[in-house]
Design a protein around this motif. Structure first.
Motif, PDB file in Angstrom:
ATOM      1  N   PRO A 179     -15.035 -10.036  -3.538  1.00 46.02           N
ATOM      2  CA  PRO A 179     -14.794 -11.405  -3.996  1.00 46.02           C
ATOM      3  C   PRO A 179     -14.461 -11.431  -5.485  1.00 46.02           C
ATOM      4  O   PRO A 179     -14.971 -10.616  -6.268  1.00 46.02           O
ATOM      5  CB  PRO A 179     -16.125 -12.110  -3.718  1.00 46.02           C
ATOM      6  N   ASP A 180     -13.601 -12.331  -5.890  1.00 47.71           N
ATOM      7  CA  ASP A 180     -13.273 -12.470  -7.305  1.00 47.71           C
ATOM      8  C   ASP A 180     -14.550 -12.587  -8.121  1.00 47.71           C
ATOM      9  O   ASP A 180     -15.493 -13.307  -7.742  1.00 47.71           O
ATOM     10  CB  ASP A 180     -12.409 -13.716  -7.540  1.00 47.71           C
ATOM     11  N   GLY A 181     -14.588 -11.882  -9.233  1.00 47.57           N
ATOM     12  CA  GLY A 181     -15.775 -11.876 -10.080  1.00 47.57           C
ATOM     13  C   GLY A 181     -16.620 -10.633  -9.896  1.00 47.57           C
ATOM     14  O   GLY A 181     -17.386 -10.260 -10.785  1.00 47.57           O
ATOM     15  N   THR A 182     -16.488  -9.999  -8.723  1.00 45.39           N
ATOM     16  CA  THR A 182     -17.134  -8.709  -8.479  1.00 45.39           C
ATOM     17  C   THR A 182     -16.116  -7.612  -8.762  1.00 45.39           C
ATOM     18  O   THR A 182     -14.925  -7.787  -8.498  1.00 45.39           O
ATOM     19  CB  THR A 182     -17.635  -8.618  -7.034  1.00 45.39           C
ATOM     20  N   GLN A 183     -16.580  -6.515  -9.306  1.00 45.39           N
ATOM     21  CA  GLN A 183     -15.694  -5.393  -9.600  1.00 45.39           C
ATOM     22  C   GLN A 183     -16.084  -4.175  -8.769  1.00 45.39           C
ATOM     23  O   GLN A 183     -17.236  -4.052  -8.344  1.00 45.39           O
ATOM     24  CB  GLN A 183     -15.753  -5.055 -11.098  1.00 45.39           C
ATOM     25  N   ALA A 184     -15.131  -3.295  -8.561  1.00 46.96           N
ATOM     26  CA  ALA A 184     -15.353  -2.047  -7.828  1.00 46.96           C
ATOM     27  C   ALA A 184     -14.936  -0.890  -8.725  1.00 46.96           C
ATOM     28  O   ALA A 184     -13.809  -0.861  -9.223  1.00 46.96           O
ATOM     29  CB  ALA A 184     -14.549  -2.025  -6.533  1.00 46.96           C
ATOM     30  N   ILE A 185     -15.851   0.051  -8.927  1.00 44.71           N
ATOM     31  CA  ILE A 185     -15.623   1.195  -9.812  1.00 44.71           C
ATOM     32  C   ILE A 185     -15.805   2.466  -9.001  1.00 44.71           C
ATOM     33  O   ILE A 185     -16.763   2.602  -8.238  1.00 44.71           O
ATOM     34  CB  ILE A 185     -16.607   1.158 -10.997  1.00 44.71           C
ATOM     35  N   SER A 186     -14.869   3.414  -9.194  1.00 43.52           N
ATOM     36  CA  SER A 186     -14.979   4.698  -8.496  1.00 43.52           C
ATOM     37  C   SER A 186     -14.442   5.804  -9.400  1.00 43.52           C
ATOM     38  O   SER A 186     -14.268   5.601 -10.601  1.00 43.52           O
ATOM     39  CB  SER A 186     -14.242   4.638  -7.150  1.00 43.52           C
ATOM     40  N   ASN A 187     -14.149   6.952  -8.810  1.00 46.88           N
ATOM     41  CA  ASN A 187     -13.734   8.120  -9.579  1.00 46.88           C
ATOM     42  C   ASN A 187     -12.254   8.050  -9.943  1.00 46.88           C
ATOM     43  O   ASN A 187     -11.463   7.388  -9.280  1.00 46.88           O
ATOM     44  CB  ASN A 187     -13.972   9.392  -8.770  1.00 46.88           C
ATOM     45  N   GLY A 188     -11.900   8.776 -10.994  1.00 45.45           N
ATOM     46  CA  GLY A 188     -10.499   8.959 -11.330  1.00 45.45           C
ATOM     47  C   GLY A 188      -9.907   7.803 -12.101  1.00 45.45           C
ATOM     48  O   GLY A 188     -10.540   7.193 -12.959  1.00 45.45           O
ATOM     49  N   LEU A 189      -8.652   7.475 -11.770  1.00 49.94           N
ATOM     50  CA  LEU A 189      -7.909   6.430 -12.463  1.00 49.94           C
ATOM     51  C   LEU A 189      -7.783   5.184 -11.604  1.00 49.94           C
ATOM     52  O   LEU A 189      -7.587   5.274 -10.382  1.00 49.94           O
ATOM     53  CB  LEU A 189      -6.502   6.936 -12.814  1.00 49.94           C
ATOM     54  N   LEU A 190      -7.880   4.018 -12.225  1.00 49.28           N
ATOM     55  CA  LEU A 190      -7.603   2.754 -11.549  1.00 49.28           C
ATOM     56  C   LEU A 190      -6.092   2.600 -11.472  1.00 49.28           C
ATOM     57  O   LEU A 190      -5.428   2.397 -12.491  1.00 49.28           O
ATOM     58  CB  LEU A 190      -8.233   1.593 -12.314  1.00 49.28           C
ATOM     59  N   VAL A 191      -5.537   2.706 -10.273  1.00 46.71           N
ATOM     60  CA  VAL A 191      -4.082   2.687 -10.132  1.00 46.71           C
ATOM     61  C   VAL A 191      -3.542   1.299  -9.853  1.00 46.71           C
ATOM     62  O   VAL A 191      -2.358   1.041 -10.074  1.00 46.71           O
ATOM     63  CB  VAL A 191      -3.623   3.677  -9.038  1.00 46.71           C
ATOM     64  N   SER A 192      -4.393   0.377  -9.373  1.00 52.61           N
ATOM     65  CA  SER A 192      -3.939  -1.005  -9.194  1.00 52.61           C
ATOM     66  C   SER A 192      -5.130  -1.938  -9.070  1.00 52.61           C
ATOM     67  O   SER A 192      -6.227  -1.532  -8.672  1.00 52.61           O
ATOM     68  CB  SER A 192      -3.028  -1.138  -7.969  1.00 52.61           C
ATOM     69  N   GLN A 193      -4.889  -3.204  -9.422  1.00 47.38           N
ATOM     70  CA  GLN A 193      -5.889  -4.265  -9.287  1.00 47.38           C
ATOM     71  C   GLN A 193      -5.120  -5.546  -8.976  1.00 47.38           C
ATOM     72  O   GLN A 193      -4.328  -6.015  -9.785  1.00 47.38           O
ATOM     73  CB  GLN A 193      -6.687  -4.411 -10.582  1.00 47.38           C
ATOM     74  N   ARG A 194      -5.343  -6.104  -7.788  1.00 39.02           N
ATOM     75  CA  ARG A 194      -4.577  -7.274  -7.348  1.00 39.02           C
ATOM     76  C   ARG A 194      -5.526  -8.330  -6.782  1.00 39.02           C
ATOM     77  O   ARG A 194      -6.446  -7.996  -6.030  1.00 39.02           O
ATOM     78  CB  ARG A 194      -3.556  -6.885  -6.278  1.00 39.02           C
ATOM     79  N   SER A 195      -5.265  -9.598  -7.120  1.00 38.22           N
ATOM     80  CA  SER A 195      -6.094 -10.708  -6.648  1.00 38.22           C
ATOM     81  C   SER A 195      -5.259 -11.664  -5.811  1.00 38.22           C
ATOM     82  O   SER A 195      -4.088 -11.930  -6.122  1.00 38.22           O
ATOM     83  CB  SER A 195      -6.700 -11.469  -7.835  1.00 38.22           C
ATOM     84  N   GLN A 196      -5.897 -12.183  -4.736  1.00 37.32           N
ATOM     85  CA  GLN A 196      -5.231 -13.145  -3.864  1.00 37.32           C
ATOM     86  C   GLN A 196      -6.268 -13.874  -3.033  1.00 37.32           C
ATOM     87  O   GLN A 196      -7.166 -13.257  -2.450  1.00 37.32           O
ATOM     88  CB  GLN A 196      -4.228 -12.434  -2.944  1.00 37.32           C
ATOM     89  N   LEU A 197      -6.181 -15.196  -3.023  1.00 39.47           N
ATOM     90  CA  LEU A 197      -7.004 -16.041  -2.152  1.00 39.47           C
ATOM     91  C   LEU A 197      -8.493 -15.771  -2.324  1.00 39.47           C
ATOM     92  O   LEU A 197      -9.265 -15.722  -1.362  1.00 39.47           O
ATOM     93  CB  LEU A 197      -6.602 -15.845  -0.686  1.00 39.47           C
TER      94      LEU A 197
END
Length: 489
Positions: A179-197
């Motif tokens: 959900p918007d406002g929550t973030q997800a973090i994992s290993n390596g590089l963040l290659v994309s971040q997209r929001s919709q609905l």
């Protein structure tokens, strides 16, 4: 009839007599410490993990695609996993599946897999990870605003199916819808971040081989900082927004990641990955974990103030443990002994006690009848795998090695080992052979004494003339307490 019979006879004559029917893959990787962990019969090359997470309920839905190669003719194979599964596909065809033991997902494909064939396995699942216990515990850490997957030697079972043993490393894509406002973090590089609905998808890529226990996932509300090291390496750190009194000390420590990884590179060689950083979630645990490129730190690591020593320890693992991974869990000294020694080198750099002073203090602090000496860092057993002796006696063994071979050879060994086995797996026996080749000295007796003998060595880890067992106890090095605030097992 006659023609058909003749054709059958020709077929029988041309079929190798040694051809055997496909057999099941082993339900373990053959590790004596954890016989059921990992699996046999295939080798994974890539995990594509797509998830949807609801922080309010801790519900996790997932589809994991596994690319693998069969290493034998397989009639069925196992994956390590703990959440409820709804469907398994093998090469696009529905496969039968069941569960066995604590974490075995047993998959029977519609047709056997031939040795050497490349296969694609898709597993669909959903569940509440924090409600799932295996072997009496969960490695999924619930937070006030989400959840975290971090643990050693296991954590993958709670969020993706895998061949869960360090000997089978793979690359990773991790994509998480929150959900918007929550973030997800994992290993390596963040290659994309997209929001919709009202939802945001975070997509992370780890394009260097990674052991499954080093894959991490953090879901919640974070303050994220980004930058680069002096050498140009991307840095991403994250902090839960509700760390309270530990917030300042955590930031004062973790924000030095870029400086410290560049410093370590001078001793250990070029940093092996394309990003670095760490995160501090609001959890009640007391350990840190060397998750590849994105170190996990418990807030408790900073309860007594800032601690760069623990950051050095976990970053040293990026070379010793992450890039070069142990081949079996009994080789844990290759990870922890050298990461502890990196802390000792940092202490020396900070003028808070030399590596020799710290090694001498370890030796003097534990009399001959102390159970500390009964733990063998080179093969401590599963119950003592993270015992303090693996760290402290293990680091003293590194110092003894340094004294035996001299600084020139020692620092060539320290830097050469991660280069020799970059992105692979290695054993303690291989390390001994490598160190002997670089130094030109036989090292078996020394390593046997410090790593495999359940007794206090007759002399300390320094020059024999100054480190006898009867020598007066040295003063406690100034860095000692700070180093041991970071003890996390």
């Amino acid at each position: 009839m006659l023609a058909a019979a003749a054709a059958s006879a020709v077929l029988l004559l041309t079929t190798p007599a040694s051809a055997a029917a496909p057999t099941p893959g082993a339900a373990g990787a053959g590790d004596t410490y954890y016989p059921t962990y990992g699996n046999g019969g295939y080798d994974v090359t890539h995990y594509d993990i797509r998830l949807k997470y609801q922080p309010a309920t801790d519900r996790l839905e997932g589809t994991t695609t596994i690319l693998a190669t069969a290493t034998q003719d397989l009639s069925r194979f196992d994956l390590d996993f703990a959440l409820p599964v709804s469907e398994v596909l093998v090469d696009g065809h529905r496969a039968a599946f069941t569960t066995s033991g604590e974490q075995e997902l047993v998959v029977t494909p519609a047709a056997p897999l031939a040795k050497g064939s490349r296969t694609t396995v898709v597993v669909r699942y959903a569940g509440v990870p924090s409600s799932v216990s295996r072997y009496g515990f969960t490695a999924w850490l619930r937070t006030p605003d989400g959840g975290v997957a971090a643990g050693e030697p296991e954590s993958a079972w709670w969020w993706f199916p895998s061949n869960d043993h360090p000997s089978d490393k793979a690359t990773f894509d991790v994509s998480v819808l929150v959900p918007d406002g929550t973030q997800a973090i994992s290993n390596g590089l963040l290659v994309s971040q997209r929001s919709q609905l009202g939802w945001t998808r975070y997509s992370w890529r780890q394009d260097r081989p990674q052991a499954t226990y080093l894959a991490t996932l953090a879901l919640g509300r974070f303050d994220i900082t980004t930058g680069t090291t002096a050498s140009g390496l991307p840095v991403l750190n994250a902090y839960s927004r509700d760390l309270g009194a530990n917030d300042g000390a955590a930031r004062a420590s973790v924000e030095r990641t870029g400086e410290l990884v560049d410093w370590l590179s001078g001793y250990l060689g070029p940093y092996p990955f394309d990003s670095v950083g760490g995160y501090v979630p609001n959890v009640t645990t007391h350990f840190a974990l060397e998750a590849q490129t994105r170190v996990f730190y418990s807030p408790a690591q900073f309860a007594a103030g800032s601690n760069t020593s623990v950051v050095v320890h976990e970053l040293a693992h990026q070379w010793y443990g992450d890039s070069v991974s142990l081949d079996r869990w009994s080789d844990i000294w290759l990870n922890e002994g050298f990461a502890r020694y990196a802390q000792w080198m940092w202490s020396e750099h900070e003028n808070e006690g030399t590596a020799q002073e710290l090694a001498d203090y370890v030796y003097a602090s534990h009399p001959a009848d102390d159970p500390f000496w009964t733990v063998k860092p080179g093969d401590p057993g599963p119950d003592a795998q993270f015992d303090i002796a693996v760290y402290d006696r293990g680091a003293a063994a590194v110092q003894a090695l340094r004294v035996a071979v001299g600084d020139d050879a020692f620092f060539r060994i320290l830097k050469g080992w991660p280069a020799e086995h970059r992105y692979g797996n290695a054993t303690l026996d291989q390390f001994r052979s490598f160190a002997e080749r670089i130094s030109g000295k036989p090292l078996g007796p020394l390593l046997d004494t410090w790593l495999f003998t359940p007794a206090r060595p007759a002399a300390g880890p320094g020059p024999a003339t100054t480190a006898l067992a009867a020598a007066p106890a040295p003063a406690e090095p100034r860095s000692w307490q700070k180093i041991h605030e970071a003890d996390h097992r």
